[in-house]
Design a protein around this motif. Structure first.
Motif, mmCIF file in Angstrom:
data_model
loop_
_atom_site.group_PDB
_atom_site.id
_atom_site.type_symbol
_atom_site.label_atom_id
_atom_site.label_comp_id
_atom_site.label_asym_id
_atom_site.label_seq_id
_atom_site.Cartn_x
_atom_site.Cartn_y
_atom_site.Cartn_z
ATOM 1 N N GLN A 228 99.760 41.367 -151.591
ATOM 2 C CA GLN A 228 99.251 40.429 -150.589
ATOM 3 C C GLN A 228 99.015 39.054 -151.198
ATOM 4 O O GLN A 228 99.333 38.029 -150.578
ATOM 5 N N TYR B 240 88.712 43.691 -152.588
ATOM 6 C CA TYR B 240 88.878 44.015 -151.176
ATOM 7 C C TYR B 240 87.608 44.692 -150.684
ATOM 8 O O TYR B 240 86.759 45.125 -151.475
ATOM 9 N N PRO C 236 97.323 38.158 -145.706
ATOM 10 C CA PRO C 236 95.901 38.499 -145.622
ATOM 11 C C PRO C 236 95.635 39.909 -146.135
ATOM 12 O O PRO C 236 96.504 40.778 -146.093
ATOM 13 N N THR C 237 94.430 40.119 -146.638
ATOM 14 C CA THR C 237 94.009 41.446 -147.087
ATOM 15 C C THR C 237 93.119 42.067 -146.013
ATOM 16 O O THR C 237 92.064 41.512 -145.699
ATOM 17 N N THR D 103 93.805 44.525 -139.068
ATOM 18 C CA THR D 103 92.574 44.031 -139.696
ATOM 19 C C THR D 103 91.872 45.114 -140.486
ATOM 20 O O THR D 103 91.143 44.811 -141.441
ATOM 21 N N ALA E 186 100.669 43.119 -142.301
ATOM 22 C CA ALA E 186 100.516 41.690 -142.020
ATOM 23 C C ALA E 186 101.221 41.307 -140.723
ATOM 24 O O ALA E 186 100.665 40.575 -139.891
#
Length: 303
Positions: free
Chosen positions: A230, A162, A236-237, A211, A206
């Motif tokens: 995730q 990440y 999404p990460t 974001t 999510a």
């Protein structure tokens, strides 16, 4: 993609200076990037959540000059989504029921043959007493916690990483070995709650299109858990920004039980929002408006 951040307090006590720092930082980052800022009330722990603390959250944030979109998401209204994720993991054979309590786990870890006790962000690594492959065709039991079977999840996890934009900015990579040694079979649903912090926060981020997650450095270690979930749930990460912690004079990080650092107490003693900013090392707020001195009613919340 629109920059979207959030502040997600639990209504289990008064907000303190550390909460003020996190909320203002996430809020101002969103404003600087012409993005969105959301507020989420994490009230899945119904045994400790209180309506008066939730109302105080809205009052304190408004007084600080924080604004957010409505409706506000409350996790207690989102249990159906959490249950659907649990069903998906159960049918995939990735979770199993566990009836161990803390004393059972400690006793198993203290056995002479166990050797060194490994510890992760959620405490001692579970020794696997109840680990087995659950039958996905059987009903999910209601009288047990549900744990991730990390060994079965590992083949589905590749190139784990990440992006961090906090003080330790860069790409953070971790391996399957890291998951085994530092996470183990984490609890995804507590028997008295039906979910867990890890599962609900991942699903909510999510669902809300977050974001950029802005939160304290004390939560940096759990990010690996969130990235795992995730991946397993095809979510999404976000980008993560783990900020410094606000500490007292002895260097101890603040907690909700430390009412001496509560925002409401400073307000009652005549402090201004800019006084709070000075205490936590943020720039003065230029235009707070009338809301900074007003007491507000709880805003409309998501149902």
């Amino acid at each position: 993609m629109i920059f979207t951040s959030r502040f997600a307090p639990s209504p289990t006590g008064p907000l303190h200076l550390g909460h003020a720092y996190s909320a203002l930082l996430a809020h101002d980052l969103a404003q600087d990037r012409q993005g969105r800022f959301l507020l989420r009330i994490e009230d899945i722990d119904t045994s400790r959540a209180r309506a008066e603390y939730e109302a105080q959250i809205y009052e304190d944030l408004t007084w600080l000059g924080v604004t957010w979109e409505t409706p506000v998401l409350r996790q207690s209204k989102n249990m159906k989504i959490y249950r659907q994720a649990i069903d998906t993991l159960w049918k995939s054979g990735l979770i199993y029921p566990c009836t161990c309590n803390r004393r059972d786990i400690q006793a198993a870890l203290s056995a002479p043959q166990e050797g060194v006790v490994l510890t992760g962000p959620d405490g001692p690594i579970y020794p696997g007493t109840c680990r087995h492959v659950a039958d996905p065709d059987t009903p999910i039991p209601d009288d047990a916690a549900l744990r991730l079977n990390m060994a079965r999840a590992l083949p589905l996890l590749r190139e784990l990483r990440y992006t961090e934009t906090g003080e330790a900015a860069g790409t953070v990579d971790f391996t399957n070995e890291d998951l085994t040694q530092t996470l183990g079979d984490i609890v995804l649903a507590r028997r008295d709650m039906g979910t867990s912090y890890h599962l609900s926060v991942v699903l909510d981020d999510a669902a809300q299109g977050i974001t950029d997650v802005v939160r304290g450095a004390d939560l940096a270690e759990v990010t690996r858990i969130h990235v795992v979930l995730q991946r397993l749930l095809n979510l999404p990460t976000p980008v993560y920004h783990h900020h410094r912690l606000i500490r007292d004079e002895t260097g101890k990080r603040l907690a909700k039980r430390d009412d001496a650092r509560a925002i409401a107490r400073y307000r009652a003693e005549g402090a201004t929002p800019n006084d709070i900013c000075a205490m936590i090392g943020l720039p003065a707020r230029q235009a707070l408006g009338a809301a900074s001195s007003a007491t507000t009613s709880p805003p409309r919340t998501a149902r």
